[in-house]
Write a protein that holds these residues in place. Structure first.
Motif, PDB file in Angstrom:
ATOM      1  N   SER A 185      11.742  43.030 -10.618  1.00 61.83           N
ATOM      2  CA  SER A 185      10.771  41.790 -10.188  1.00 61.83           C
ATOM      3  C   SER A 185      11.904  40.763  -9.634  1.00 61.83           C
ATOM      4  N   ALA A 186      13.119  40.740 -10.042  1.00 60.08           N
ATOM      5  CA  ALA A 186      13.906  39.666  -9.603  1.00 60.08           C
ATOM      6  C   ALA A 186      13.919  39.511  -8.211  1.00 60.08           C
ATOM      7  N   PRO A 187      14.029  40.478  -7.346  1.00 60.79           N
ATOM      8  CA  PRO A 187      13.906  40.394  -5.907  1.00 60.79           C
ATOM      9  C   PRO A 187      12.687  39.729  -5.647  1.00 60.79           C
ATOM     10  N   LYS A 211      18.587  41.186  -1.343  1.00 61.73           N
ATOM     11  CA  LYS A 211      19.363  41.671  -2.586  1.00 61.73           C
ATOM     12  C   LYS A 211      19.381  43.178  -2.574  1.00 61.73           C
ATOM     13  N   THR A 212      18.141  44.000  -2.089  1.00 61.14           N
ATOM     14  CA  THR A 212      18.134  45.267  -2.366  1.00 61.14           C
ATOM     15  C   THR A 212      17.841  46.054  -1.052  1.00 61.14           C
ATOM     16  N   GLY A 217      13.688  44.816   0.000  1.00 64.38           N
ATOM     17  CA  GLY A 217      14.696  44.186   0.971  1.00 64.38           C
ATOM     18  C   GLY A 217      13.924  44.236   2.625  1.00 64.38           C
ATOM     19  N   LEU A 218      13.190  45.303   2.664  1.00 64.65           N
ATOM     20  CA  LEU A 218      12.514  45.335   3.958  1.00 64.65           C
ATOM     21  C   LEU A 218      11.671  44.097   4.185  1.00 64.65           C
ATOM     22  N   ASN A 224      12.322  36.869   7.049  1.00 62.14           N
ATOM     23  CA  ASN A 224      13.306  36.253   7.580  1.00 62.14           C
ATOM     24  C   ASN A 224      13.140  36.305   9.121  1.00 62.14           C
ATOM     25  N   ASP A 225      12.589  37.349   9.735  1.00 63.39           N
ATOM     26  CA  ASP A 225      12.194  37.520  11.150  1.00 63.39           C
ATOM     27  C   ASP A 225      11.171  36.573  11.446  1.00 63.39           C
ATOM     28  N   MET A 226       9.991  36.680  10.438  1.00 70.57           N
ATOM     29  CA  MET A 226       9.077  35.674  10.975  1.00 70.57           C
ATOM     30  C   MET A 226       9.304  34.354  10.878  1.00 70.57           C
TER      31      MET A 226
END
Lengths: 611, 194
Positions: A185-187, A211-212, A217-218, A224-226
Motif C-alpha cells: 500500500s505504501a507506493p 518506488k516500484t 510504478g506504471l 507524471n506523464d499526464m
C-alpha cells in the motif's frame, strides 16, 4: 461491508490476509476435527461392535443352555475394558439374562432390546445391541454400554489445541499481513497523497515518486506523464488567453476609437455592445441601451426595411450593405452607411454617418439640375444664334459673290478695252483694284466655304488620304509653278470621313504650307501620320516662316491673321474651316511652330470601327 | 399364556424380583394342578431336552468324512421309545446345522440305521445301551442320552437334572475316540467326565 469499503488499502490487505488465513485454518481444522470425530466414532462403534460380537460368540452356548453363571463370567471379561461401563445379555424373548456393571455404575438397562439393534451415541455413552446367533437362529442379544468421557475429553483437548493453533496463526498472519500491506500500500498511498496535494494546491509542477516497477510504478509514470501534459496545456491555454486578451484589447480599442459606430445586437434583439460613436448615433444614453431590446428603444423599427435586413442577417446569417435613412423617435432624420454582418453573438452593425454628405449630395443634385436647365437654355439660345449667324454668313457670302464677280470680270474687260490708253500709273491702279477684287472674292469664297462646312452634314465614307493629298497638290500646282518644293509624303492611312470636307482640310493645310514657304529658296513640305490605337494623327509640316506660339489662341479663330497680307496672302478663314471640319469628324486640330523654323499642323481623326 | 418352559426360564432368572417370583411360583402351582392344562411335566422336560439336544449339535464338529457334501443332511436318529414325539421335529424344523439340513429317524434297532450323525438313546434302552455303544465304537456318531450314568459308561453326552435345571455331562475321551470335537464353550458348561 461498509467498513471494508471505507477502510484504506493497507487495512484491506490486512483484513484479506487475516480472514483468508483464519478461514483456511478454520476449514482445515474443522475438516480434520470432523473427520476425526466421525472416524473415532466409527472406530468406537466398530470396536464396541466387535467386542459385542466376541461376547456374543462366547455366550451363545451359555444362552442356549441357560447357563447364566457362565454367561456372567463371560461378561466379566469386559472388566479389562476400562471404558465399558456395563453389559447385559438378553435371551431370545428379549428378557435380561445376565448383567454386568463396572464398579457399580448405575446403569439402567433397557427392558427389551430395540428392534433395529442400532448402536446409539447418547450424551456420555455409546450403547448398542449385538445379536447372539446359534446357527442361523438368533437366541439373544448382547447389550454394551461404552463410556465416551475419554473420547469427549480428547475432542475437547483437540479443540483447545486447534484454537491455540488458530490463535498463533492469526498472530503470525497479522504480522505478515502488516508487513505485506505496508509494502503494497505504501507506493499507492504515496501516489494518492501526491495526487491530493496537487489537487489541493493546484500546483501541477509536483511529480510523484516512482518506488516500484510493478503496476503501481506504471501508474506513477502515467500520472507524471499526464501532469506534464497538463502543465503544457496549461501553458498553452495561458498563452492563448493572453493572445486573446491582447486581441480583444486591440479590437476594443479599434472599435472604441474609430469614426464609425459599431454595435453588436444579440439574438434576443438586445444591445450587447456599442462603441461611443454608436451611442452618440443612437441619441440615447448608454445606460438606456445596454441590455435593452432594440424594439423597445425604437418602437416601430420592426416595420422598417432596416429591420428586415437585420432579421435576415440574424436568421439566415446573410450580410448586407445598405444606405439607410434613419428616422429618430423625435422625427429627425439621419443617413447612415450600414454594414450588417453575422457574428457568433448575433449581428454586428457598422454605421457611418453620411448625413452631411447626403445633404451636400442632394444640394449638388439640385444645383446640377438647375445648371443643366440653364445650360440647356443657353445652348438653345446659342444654337439659335449660331444658325442665324450661319444663315446670315451664307446669305451674305452668296449674295456678295455675284457683285464681286461682276467687279472682277468687268475689270478684266475694261483693262482689255483701254489697255492702249493705260499709262503705268493707271495700269498699276487697275491691278490694285483687280487684286482687291480678287482678294474680296477669295474671302467671300472662303466665308461661303466656311459657312457651308458649318451647315454641312458629314457622311462617313472610306477615304484614301494619299489620293486626296495628290489631288489637292495638283489643284495647287499653278500656285507654286517655278518654285522648288520637295514633297515628302508618306503612306497615309485610309480614314473614315467626308471626302469633300477632308479635301478642303488638305487643301487648306497644303496651301498654307506652300504659302508660308514662298520666301524660302528650297521648300520642304512633309506630310506623314502617327496613328495610335483609336486615332489617326496626320501632320503637315513645312520649313517656312512659322509663327509665334504666343499667338496660338488666335490661330484657328475666324479672321485671325498673324501675318501681314503683304507678306503672306490669305483670308485667315482657312484654319478655322479646317478646325470646324475636323471637329465635325470628331477629331482635333493643333499646331506647333517657331518663327523662322517652319510650322507643323496636326489633326486627328477617330478610328471608326464599323464591325 | 406363559409357557411352562418359559416359566422355568423365568424362574431361573436371577434378575427377577422376589415378588414376581412368588407370583410365578403360585401361578405355576395353580397351573400344575390344573389337569385341563395340556402339557405334562414330562412334556416340558423333553421339550427342553429337545432344544438342548439340538443346541448341543451346533457345538459338535464331525469329521469331514461324516458328510459327503456341505449340503448333506445331519441325520438324527432316536433309538428306542421316542420320548420327544413331534417336539423334536418341531424344534429342528427348517433348521440347519451349519449348512446341513436335519433329518430325524426313529429306529428300534441299530441295523435300521444306515447313516447317522447323532444318536439319541431313549431311556427305554436302559438295559442294552452298552451294547449299542459297543457297536458304535469305531464310528463318529454322537451319542446322547438321559440314561443315568450314560456318560460314565461310554456315552458322549448325558442329560441330567440338577437344581431343577437340565444340565449335561460330556465324556471327552469317548468324544475323542469317536473323532468328534466339542466346542470349548460347550465343554465349559458341561460337567466333564472321563
Amino acid at each position: 461491508m461498509k467498513f471494508y469499503n471505507k477502510s484504506s488499502i493497507r487495512v484491506k490487505i490486512k483484513l484479506i490476509i487475516l480472514s483468508v488465513c483464519f478461514m483456511a485454518i478454520l476449514l482445515v481444522f474443522a475438516g480434520f476435527y470432523i473427520y476425526e470425530m466421525i472416524n473415532s466414532r466409527q472406530m468406537l462403534l466398530n470396536d464396541l461392535s466387535t467386542k459385542g460380537g466376541i461376547i456374543a460368540k462366547n455366550v451363545d452356548a451359555a444362552l442356549a443352555f441357560s447357563d447364566s453363571s457362565d454367561a456372567a463370567e463371560v461378561l466379566l471379561s469386559l472388566e479389562t475394558q476400562p471404558n465399558i461401563r456395563g453389559a447385559a445379555i438378553y435371551d431370545a424373548e428379549g428378557n435380561i439374562f445376565v448383567t454386568y456393571r463396572k464398579e457399580n455404575h448405575k446403569i439402567e438397562f433397557p427392558a427389551k432390546p430395540n428392534e433395529s439393534e442400532e448402536y446409539i451415541f447418547s450424551e456420555n455413552v455409546l450403547t448398542g445391541f449385538e445379536p447372539v446367533y446359534l446357527g442361523n437362529e438368533k437366541i439373544g442379544s448382547v447389550y454394551l454400554v461404552l463410556d465416551l468421557s475419554e473420547q469427549i475429553a480428547r475432542s475437547e483437548s483437540y479443540i483447545k489445541i486447534g484454537l491455540l493453533v488458530m490463535f498463533g496463526t492469526l498472530i503470525i498472519s497479522f504480522i505478515v499481513a502488516t508487513l505485506v500491506a505496508k509494502n503494497i500500500s505504501a507506493p499507492i498511498v504515496s501516489l494518492a497523497g501526491t495526487a491530493e496535494k496537487i489537487a489541493k494546491l493546484q500546483d501541477y509542477s509536483i511529480r510523484a515518486e516512482k518506488k516500484t516497477s510493478d503496476e503501481t510504478g506504471l501508474l506513477v509514470d502515467s500520472f507524471n506523464d499526464m501532469l506534464n501534459k497538463i502543465m503544457e496545456r496549461d501553458r498553452n491555454i495561458r498563452e492563448t488567453n493572453i493572445n486573446l486578451q491582447n486581441a480583444e484589447k486591440r479590437y476594443r480599442t479599434t472599435l472604441d476609437n474609430m469614426l464609425e459606430g459599431a454595435q453588436i445586437i444579440g439574438f434576443d434583439w438586445t444591445y450587447l455592445y456599442l462603441n461611443e460613436v454608436a451611442v452618440k448615433q443612437s441619441r440615447f444614453p448608454r445606460e438606456k441601451l445596454i441590455g435593452a431590446k432594440i424594439t423597445d428603444v425604437y418602437p416601430g423599427i420592426e416595420d422598417t426595411e432596416l429591420f428586415k435586413y437585420m432579421k435576415l442577417c440574424m436568421e439566415e446569417r446573410k450580410p448586407h450593405y445598405m444606405e439607410n435613412e434613419f428616422i429618430y423617435p423625435d422625427g429627425s432624420v439621419s443617413w447612415y452607411n450600414l454594414n450588417i454582418e453575422p457574428v457568433p453573438e448575433g449581428i454586428f452593425i457598422l454605421s457611418a454617418d453620411i448625413t452631411e454628405e447626403k445633404m451636400l449630395q442632394q444640394e449638388l443634385k439640385k444645383y446640377h439640375e438647375q445648371l443643366e436647365e440653364l445650360v440647356k437654355q443657353r445652348t438653345e439660345q446659342l444654337q439659335e444664334a449660331n444658325s442665324e449667324l450661319e444663315s446670315f454668313t451664307y446669305t451674305v457670302s452668296h449674295d456678295l459673290r455675284a457683285p464681286v464677280r461682276h467687279i472682277s470680270g468687268f475689270l478684266d474687260i475694261l483693262r482689255k478695252n483701254i489697255s492702249k490708253d493705260l499709262d503705268q500709273k493707271n495700269e498699276r491702279y487697275l491691278n490694285l483694284i483687280k487684286e482687291a477684287a480678287v482678294e474680296m472674292g477669295n474671302l467671300i469664297d472662303d466665308l461661303l466655304t466656311f459657312s457651308r462646312t458649318a451647315k454641312a452634314q458629314i457622311t462617313l465614307r472610306p477615304v484614301n488620304l494619299n489620293y486626296i493629298v495628290y489631288e489637292e497638290i495638283e489643284k495647287l500646282k499653278p500656285d507654286f509653278e517655278g518654285r522648288k518644293i520637295t514633297w515628302e509624303i508618306s503612306k497615309l492611312p485610309e480614314v473614315k470621313g467626308d471626302p469633300h470636307l477632308l479635301g478642303i482640310v488638305m487643301c487648306n493645310l497644303i496651301s498654307n504650307a506652300v504659302k508660308f514657304t514662298a520666301k524660302k529658296e528650297e521648300a520642304v513640305i512633309t506630310i506623314n501620320c502617327q496613328d495610335n490605337d483609336d486615332k489617326h494623327l496626320i501632320c503637315v509640316k513645312d520649313n517656312g516662316a512659322g509663327f509665334e506660339m504666343e499667338y496660338y489662341d488666335k490661330l484657328f479663330g475666324v479672321f485671325q491673321r498673324l501675318h501681314n497680307t503683304s507678306d503672306f496672302p490669305g483670308t485667315g478663314i482657312g484654319l478655322a474651316t479646317v478646325k470646324k471640319i475636323i471637329s465635325k469628324h470628331g477629331g482635333e486640330v493643333w499646331a506647333q511652330s517657331k518663327p523662322g523654323e517652319g510650322a507643323s499642323f496636326f489633326f486627328s481623326l477617330p478610328k471608326i470601327n464599323d464591325n | 399364556m406363559i409357557d411352562n418352559i418359559m416359566l422355568k426360564h423365568l424362574l431361573s432368572n436371577n434378575k427377577l424380583s422376589s415378588s414376581i417370583r412368588l407370583f410365578l411360583i403360585i401361578y405355576v402351582f395353580l397351573f400344575k394342578f390344573n389337569l385341563t392344562y395340556s402339557q405334562t411335566q414330562e412334556e416340558i422336560e423333553y421339550r427342553l431336552k429337545a432344544v438342548f439336544f439340538f443346541n448341543i449339535l451346533q457345538f459338535i464338529e464331525w469329521p469331514d468324512t461324516a458328510f459327503k457334501t456341505n449340503e448333506s443332511p445331519v441325520v438324527i436318529v432316536v433309538i428306542g421309545r421316542d420320548p420327544f414325539g413331534k417336539i423334536l421335529d418341531e424344534t429342528v424344523m427348517n433348521e440347519k446345522i451349519g449348512d446341513h439340513p436335519i433329518i430325524i429317524q426313529r429306529v428300534q434297532t441299530l441295523n435300521e440305521i444306515q447313516n447317522c450323525h447323532a444318536l439319541f438313546i431313549s431311556t427305554s434302552e436302559r438295559y442294552n445301551y452298552i451294547n449299542i455303544l459297543r457297536e458304535l465304537k469305531n464310528s463318529s456318531i454322537l451319542t446322547v442320552s438321559d440314561i443315568e450314568g450314560f456318560s460314565e459308561r461310554g456315552g458322549n453326552i448325558e442329560f441330567f437334572i440338577e437344581d431343577n435345571k437340565i444340565r449335561f455331562a460330556i465324556n471327552i475321551d469317548t468324544l475323542n475316540q469317536a473323532n468328534l470335537k466339542a466346542s470349548s464353550k460347550l465343554l465349559r458348561l458341561a460337567r466333564l467326565v472321563n
